[in-house]
Design a protein around this motif. Structure first.
Motif, short mmCIF file in Angstrom:
data_model
loop_
_atom_site.label_atom_id
_atom_site.label_comp_id
_atom_site.label_asym_id
_atom_site.label_seq_id
_atom_site.Cartn_x
_atom_site.Cartn_y
_atom_site.Cartn_z
N PRO A 189 -105.15 112.29 62.29
CA PRO A 189 -104.26 111.43 63.06
C PRO A 189 -103.23 112.30 63.79
O PRO A 189 -102.89 113.38 63.31
N ARG A 190 -102.76 111.82 64.93
CA ARG A 190 -101.80 112.62 65.70
C ARG A 190 -100.36 112.28 65.33
O ARG A 190 -99.48 113.13 65.36
N SER A 191 -100.13 111.02 64.95
CA SER A 191 -98.76 110.55 64.75
C SER A 191 -98.18 111.05 63.42
O SER A 191 -98.87 111.10 62.41
N GLU A 192 -96.90 111.40 63.47
CA GLU A 192 -96.23 111.84 62.24
C GLU A 192 -95.95 110.67 61.30
O GLU A 192 -95.61 110.88 60.14
N SER A 193 -96.03 109.46 61.82
CA SER A 193 -95.82 108.30 60.96
C SER A 193 -97.07 107.91 60.17
O SER A 193 -97.09 106.91 59.47
N VAL A 194 -98.13 108.68 60.34
CA VAL A 194 -99.31 108.49 59.48
C VAL A 194 -99.21 109.53 58.36
O VAL A 194 -99.30 110.73 58.60
N ARG A 195 -98.99 109.05 57.14
CA ARG A 195 -98.86 109.98 56.01
C ARG A 195 -100.21 110.11 55.31
O ARG A 195 -100.75 109.10 54.85
N LEU A 196 -100.70 111.32 55.23
CA LEU A 196 -101.97 111.54 54.53
C LEU A 196 -101.67 111.86 53.07
O LEU A 196 -100.98 112.82 52.77
N LEU A 197 -102.18 111.01 52.18
CA LEU A 197 -101.90 111.17 50.74
C LEU A 197 -103.18 111.58 50.02
O LEU A 197 -104.28 111.27 50.46
N GLU A 198 -103.02 112.26 48.91
CA GLU A 198 -104.16 112.53 48.02
C GLU A 198 -104.61 111.18 47.42
O GLU A 198 -103.85 110.21 47.44
N PRO A 199 -105.84 111.10 46.88
CA PRO A 199 -106.22 109.86 46.19
C PRO A 199 -105.18 109.53 45.11
O PRO A 199 -104.69 110.42 44.43
N LEU A 200 -104.84 108.24 44.99
CA LEU A 200 -103.75 107.84 44.09
C LEU A 200 -104.31 107.28 42.79
O LEU A 200 -105.44 106.78 42.75
N GLY A 201 -103.48 107.31 41.76
CA GLY A 201 -103.84 106.66 40.50
C GLY A 201 -103.82 105.15 40.65
O GLY A 201 -103.38 104.61 41.68
N TYR A 202 -104.26 104.46 39.60
CA TYR A 202 -104.36 103.01 39.66
C TYR A 202 -102.99 102.35 39.81
O TYR A 202 -102.79 101.49 40.68
N LEU A 203 -102.03 102.75 38.99
CA LEU A 203 -100.72 102.09 39.02
C LEU A 203 -100.01 102.35 40.33
O LEU A 203 -99.38 101.45 40.91
N GLU A 204 -100.12 103.59 40.83
CA GLU A 204 -99.49 103.91 42.12
C GLU A 204 -100.10 103.05 43.22
O GLU A 204 -99.40 102.54 44.09
N THR A 205 -101.42 102.90 43.18
CA THR A 205 -102.10 102.12 44.22
C THR A 205 -101.63 100.66 44.18
O THR A 205 -101.25 100.09 45.21
N VAL A 206 -101.64 100.08 43.00
CA VAL A 206 -101.25 98.67 42.90
C VAL A 206 -99.79 98.50 43.35
O VAL A 206 -99.44 97.56 44.08
N GLY A 207 -98.93 99.46 42.94
CA GLY A 207 -97.52 99.40 43.34
C GLY A 207 -97.35 99.44 44.85
O GLY A 207 -96.54 98.70 45.42
N LEU A 208 -98.14 100.29 45.51
CA LEU A 208 -98.04 100.39 46.97
C LEU A 208 -98.63 99.17 47.66
O LEU A 208 -98.08 98.67 48.64
N VAL A 209 -99.75 98.67 47.14
CA VAL A 209 -100.41 97.52 47.77
C VAL A 209 -99.50 96.30 47.72
O VAL A 209 -99.34 95.57 48.70
N GLU A 210 -98.86 96.10 46.57
CA GLU A 210 -98.11 94.86 46.37
C GLU A 210 -96.99 94.68 47.40
O GLU A 210 -96.68 93.57 47.80
#
Ligand code: UD1
Length: 368
Positions: free
Chosen positions: A251-272
């Motif tokens: 991605p070109r934009s700095e507002s796109v943050r590339l993250l490593e694969p996340l754990g289950y709790l982190e994912t649910v926390g971000l999705v919610e």
């Protein structure tokens, strides 16, 4: 007493097996856990065992990555002696990954009964490796445990006898409901400087989206477009990261943050707390429906139609224009209140119990 042998291998299996193992434990059922090692990175495997409170696997086949044939063959070769050693009454396989079909095939030839958790789902897209795995696993299974009523209808239409089919609901929702509070307490969005409803959470890993250069370029351009209004949190699957490097795409934009694969709790926390989710995952289509978060699924079809008819999911083509139009529609609906999601039948946190009940109630063990 029945001895149950559970097979897990890849990331989406772990949250499905956890509630079934827990329900078996509550009933004093003897359970053996086999990890094929299809996924092996800490972030793709071990972190899930920790977050989900899974017991350590009794056996790990350590098969790793490879072509479909290599991986499936290695799982079968590794699994056969494990079955001989443990002599279970039932083999329980989950979902639609290569470990699911490989172990079902070995068990079928040995005359050991097979229960398939998440049976009956159909995308009718024979180009998806998971569709091949689903159809063939269901053909081999003695007990087909479905997450939604469309699953029952699909199986009956394929000629599977009704007495083998049990509607149990969605086991993954058991895990989500029991860990949602812990996920929230971690405060992941805040710790990443994200404001609720001001970011989009993204995962993309299907071969049809990431293995083709032009399709992946379109999707990354869509993320750049999105990042004008929202922060984009893109949890990058190892397959996708490899393809981005191979094609020289990012991605070109700095507002796109590339993250490593996340754990289950982190994912649910971000999705919610996300304004919306853009994905091609099966599980996230279901999790967003339960959490009431709008979801755009970048695929031409879904094996989980209730997430569209009853939940928050919409299918979009994997093009920059289609994703842009989908996001605009989601944001417009949010402003007008939109139709709220209903939780599909049996997505109630008790599905693991019903799986164990169904297995215990099934007839005596035979080698037919
Ligand atoms: C598999 C499942 C898919 C599921 C996905 C979730 C099949 C056919 N596909 O696809 O249904 O949605 O898991 O993640 O079973 N890799 C690592 N570390 C790992 C695992 C994989 O680096 O722990 C890399 C390897 O380079 C590998 C690639 O990711 O070649 C793809 O892994 P693989 O297990 O073949 O398929 P997934 O795309 O993960």
């Amino acid at each position: 007493m029945r001895r149950l042998l559970h097979v897990v291998g890849a990331r989406p299996n772990f949250m499905k097996a956890a509630p079934v193992l827990a329900a078996g434990r509550r009933r004093g059922v003897e359970s053996i856990l086999v990890h094929t090692g299809q996924h092996y990175d800490h972030a793709m495997s071990e972190s899930f065992f920790r977050d989900l409170g899974l017991p350590p696997a009794d056996e790990n086949l350590g098969v790793g990555s490879g072509t479909h044939a290599e991986q499936t063959a290695r799982i079968m070769l590794g699994f056969e002696p494990v079955l001989d050693r443990h002599q279970p009454d039932w083999v329980i396989v989950y979902g639609d990954v290569n470990s699911t079909i490989a172990c079902a095939l070995v068990a079928a030839k040995k005359g050991i009964r097979i229960a398939h958790v998440e049976a009956g789902l159909r995308s009718r897209d024979w180009g998806m490796p998971e569709e091949v795995n689903r159809v063939l696993t269901d053909r081999l299974a003695d007990l087909l445990l479905t997450p939604s009523r469309d699953g029952d209808a699909n199986l009956l239409a394929e000629g599977i006898p009704a007495e083998r089919i049990r509607f149990v609901g969605n086991v993954m929702v058991d895990t989500l409901l029991s860990l949602r509070g812990r996920a929230r307490d971690l405060g992941v969005p805040r710790s990443m400087g994200l404001e609720p409803d001001r970011y989009v959470f993204v995962t993309l890993h299907r071969p049809s989206n990431v293995d083709d250069r032009d399709t992946l370029a379109e999707l990354l351009a869509a993320l750049d477009d999105l990042s004008g209004d929202l922060t984009v949190c893109f949890a990058v699957h190892p397959r996708t990261r490899r393809k981005m490097a191979e094609f020289g795409l990012a991605p070109r934009s700095e507002s796109v943050r590339l993250l490593e694969p996340l754990g289950y709790l982190e994912t649910v926390g971000l999705v919610e707390q996300a304004a919306l989710v853009l994905t091609d995952s099966g599980g996230l289509q279901e999790e967003t429906t339960v959490l009431g978060v709008p979801c755009l699924t970048a695929r031409p079809n879904t094996e989980r139609p209730v997430t569209v008819t009853e939940g928050t999911n919409r299918l979009v083509a994997s093009t920059r224009a289609a994703v842009g139009a989908g996001v605009a529609a989601v944001l417009r609906d949010r402003k007008t209140g939109g139709a709220g999601p209903r939780r599909p039948e049996g997505w109630d946190g008790q599905a693991g119990e019903r799986v164990i009940e169904a297995i215990l109630a099934a007839g005596p063990v035979t080698t037919a």
